[in-house]
Scaffold this motif. Structure first.
Motif: not given
Length: 235
Positions: A37-62
């Motif tokens: 949850f904190a990553f999603g909030v931080t990503a959105a605050g950095a200007g990253i879209s919801v889709l981009q944040a979700c793709v990062l968590s799905l593919l990077v996962f660290t």
């Protein structure tokens, strides 16, 4: 990656009850997974879209690499520098894989999938088990629960951040670093580890005013070899 699974079984201590392994693995998976949850909030605050944040968590996962990436981007860093910092943080998982390949000895067909789950938490749970059967169970339950929860809470965090607007106004831009420190602090058990952390902090903060965003993180990575070199000279 997890490779070389054709190792011979070695004598091990009696296995733990399955319920105890599952309980411990779920405890780690749920506790850490909620920090997505904190990553999603931080990503959105950095200007990253919801889709981009979700793709990062799905593919990077660290988590550490993800927080480092969005943190550098939020500070105005070059995308290539931010990606380099995230990459170097993620290389530790390759060393985890070398150890887990011998411990788990997974079938060749499932190794690519299992490699995606080789992170700090799954490694810690697997290595804490007394035998291969328990290690495989702990690794699987931790990886599955953490992957599902991390991705779900990333989505919720990114959507929630969009709903509340400016995350900096709520102080949520500090959520990522706070979670990262909370994960790191319990791992600093020896004097060497604490010295590496302290030197990395000095290097990172010291170069922060004079170098582009994202570069101080790379400089801070020199703390580990520097401390080990000094320790070797003393001994």
């Amino acid at each position: 990656m997890i490779t070389g699974a054709g190792t011979r079984e070695t004598p091990t201590a009696p296995g733990r009850p399955r319920a105890a392994v599952v309980r411990d693995a779920l405890g780690v998976g749920v506790a850490v997974g909620l920090s997505g949850f904190a990553f999603g909030v931080t990503a959105a605050g950095a200007g990253i879209s919801v889709l981009q944040a979700c793709v990062l968590s799905l593919l990077v996962f660290t988590g550490a690499s993800q927080f480092a990436l969005v943190g550098a981007l939020a500070a105005g860093g070059n995308p290539f520098t931010a990606a380099a910092g995230a990459f170097f943080l993620g290389t530790r998982n390759a060393f985890y894989g070398l150890r887990l390949s011998q411990l788990l000895a997974l079938p060749r067909a499932v190794r690519p999938l299992a490699a995606h789950w080789v992170i700090d938490e799954t490694t810690a749970v697997a290595l804490a088990q007394p035998d291969r059967r328990s290690a495989r169970l702990g690794f699987t339950v931790t990886g599955l629960s953490l992957y599902v929860l991390w991705n779900l809470t990333t989505l919720l965090g990114a959507l929630g951040a969009e709903a509340i607007g400016d995350t900096a106004a709520w102080g949520l831009d500090a959520a990522g670093p706070a979670v990262f420190l909370a994960l790191l602090a319990p791992m600093l058990k020896t004097a060497t580890e604490r010295a590496v952390a302290a030197l990395a902090l000095v290097l990172g903060l010291g170069f922060l005013p004079v170098l582009p965003a994202g570069v101080p993180v790379l400089i801070a990575a020199l703390a580990a070899p520097a401390v080990l070199w000094m320790k070797g000279r003393r001994s």
